[in-house]
Design a protein around this motif. Structure first.
Motif, PDB file in Angstrom:
ATOM      1  N   SER A 238      78.753  31.831  11.147  1.00 13.38           N
ATOM      2  CA  SER A 238      79.894  32.233  10.319  1.00 13.38           C
ATOM      3  C   SER A 238      79.446  33.044   9.115  1.00 13.38           C
ATOM      4  O   SER A 238      78.395  32.782   8.518  1.00 13.38           O
ATOM      5  CB  SER A 238      80.640  30.993   9.807  1.00 13.38           C
ATOM      6  N   SER A 267      84.783  31.824   9.119  1.00 10.75           N
ATOM      7  CA  SER A 267      85.117  33.228   9.389  1.00 10.75           C
ATOM      8  C   SER A 267      83.904  34.012   9.877  1.00 10.75           C
ATOM      9  O   SER A 267      82.812  33.898   9.312  1.00 10.75           O
ATOM     10  CB  SER A 267      85.666  33.888   8.126  1.00 10.75           C
ATOM     11  N   SER A 277      88.483  33.833  13.832  1.00  8.03           N
ATOM     12  CA  SER A 277      88.200  32.714  12.934  1.00  8.03           C
ATOM     13  C   SER A 277      88.444  31.374  13.612  1.00  8.03           C
ATOM     14  O   SER A 277      89.301  31.238  14.484  1.00  8.03           O
ATOM     15  CB  SER A 277      89.072  32.820  11.679  1.00  8.03           C
ATOM     16  N   HIS A 279      89.258  27.308  12.725  1.00  9.54           N
ATOM     17  CA  HIS A 279      89.690  26.419  11.651  1.00  9.54           C
ATOM     18  C   HIS A 279      89.758  24.979  12.145  1.00  9.54           C
ATOM     19  O   HIS A 279      89.929  24.719  13.334  1.00  9.54           O
ATOM     20  CB  HIS A 279      91.039  26.856  11.068  1.00  9.54           C
TER      21      HIS A 279
END
Length: 376
Positions: A238, A267, A277, A279
């Motif tokens: 990321s 991200s 992305s 989450h």
């Protein structure tokens, strides 16, 4: 000759301790905590029994101190070492003072300014009002939102306000130090907490830059790694990690109940090994009952859902019993069960309990620990 040497050392320590006591400025402290753990489903094997260190509290020893400078101003420092009690090895990637290392100034009017390796404001203000105050097994699977402070932060400058009408504010900025890219590896965070009688609430935000690959290596950051289990290891490349967390607790006599929510965003950029992305959302509840001054019962539940690049769901239930043998020594029993389903970005989601960070190699995992802790 040996007796003379020992006597000389003892006299030196006594003289230092007497001076420190006279100034009331230096304290040596620590925690030793270990037990025996049973894990059902560990790394693809059905059964594991092992010595488990740091179950309720990380094993540590440290020294901290302060000096009154007058006018409401105090100089302070803290150095804290983490180690594995079973092997005696250093933790925190072999750092001598990997848990904490900072120096600062505290003003009764303007708050505290500290510089060094520290916890972030979200940890400082939210962790005390969650079940993590009992044990890290109550954290979300893989501690994907730093619920159990798996990540500490180097090169950090942190300001903590005085308490204004029950409100405390903290901000922190950690300098990446990469030549030509001020933002590479930086971390910044802010949080606020409010306490009014039996009610405590807190919320905050944490941003971690995971390293600019043009001028450094991905993963070169002021933050310790967030990627300690299969829950989020597919997203170790990321570009940045952003975490928002809120929580509250309420005390009713001998019972404390609380809830928390977090949203963690991982991200990517062109150098990442994934696109889109990722989450994680986590909701947790807990309740603690002090049956008597020496005996505590606590239980909790976590629901974690990932989305974006992959989709996985984790259900985790936890329970703990703690009995004080004295003010400094306790025995405990802790247990947890997690079930996972879906995809974690690298394949089938595996069960992982809290910040214990053991990949099950299966969709479910059971953990039971009996242990002993002593504080000094």
């Amino acid at each position: 000759m040996k007796r003379q040497v020992i006597s000389t050392i003892a006299l030196g320590i006594a003289a230092y301790a007497t001076g420190a006591h006279a100034q009331n400025s230096v304290t040596l402290y620590g925690v030793v905590d270990t037990g025996i753990a049973y894990i059902h489903n560990s790394g693809g094997n059905s059964t594991q029994v092992k010595m488990s260190s740091g179950n309720l509290s990380g094993n540590q020893w440290g020294v901290k101190g302060s000096e009154d400078l007058g006018g409401g101003l105090t100089a302070n420092f803290q150095l804290e070492n983490g180690f594995d009690l079973g092997s005696g090895q250093l933790q925190n990637n072999g750092r001598e003072f990997g848990r904490l290392a900072f120096v600062g100034l505290t003003s009764t009017s303007y708050g505290a300014l500290t510089l060094g390796r520290q916890y972030d404001p979200v940890t400082d203000l939210l962790q005390p009002i969650t079940a993590d105050s009992y044990s890290g097994i109550f954290a979300p699977p893989g501690d994907i939102d730093n619920y159990d402070d798996s990540a500490r932060f180097d090169n950090a400058v942190k300001w903590t306000s005085p308490t204004w009408g029950g409100v405390t504010v903290e901000t922190m900025y950690a300098l990446g130090g990469v030549a030509g890219s001020v933002g590479s590896g930086q971390t910044w965070s802010a949080a606020a907490a409010y306490t009014a009688g039996a009610l405590s609430v807190a919320g905050g935000f944490l941003h971690v830059d995971n390293g600019n690959t043009v001028l450094s290596t991905r993963g070169t950051s002021t933050s310790d790694s967030f990627f300690n289990s299969s829950v989020n290891s597919a997203y170790a490349s990321s570009r940045s990690i952003n975490v928002g967390r809120v929580g509250a607790q309420y005390v009713i006599g001998s019972v404390t109940a609380g809830a928390a929510y977090s949203y963690s965003l991982y991200s990517p950029d062109a150098s990442s090994t994934f696109t889109g992305s990722e989450h994680f959302q986590n909701g947790s509840v807990f309740a603690s009952w002090m049956i008597n001054p020496a005996f505590q019962l606590i239980g909790g539940y976590n629901y974690t859902k990932s989305g974006g690049n992959s989709s996985a769901t984790y259900h985790q239930a936890d329970v703990g019993l703690d009995y004080l043998l004295s003010k400094r020594t306790d025995v405990y029993l802790a247990g947890a069960y997690t079930h996972a389903n879906g995809q974690n970005g690298a394949g089938e989601a595996q069960a992982v309990i809290g910040s214990y960070d053991v990949d099950a190699g299966a969709q479910s995992q059971l953990l039971a620990i009996v242990g002993l802790r002593h504080k000094f």
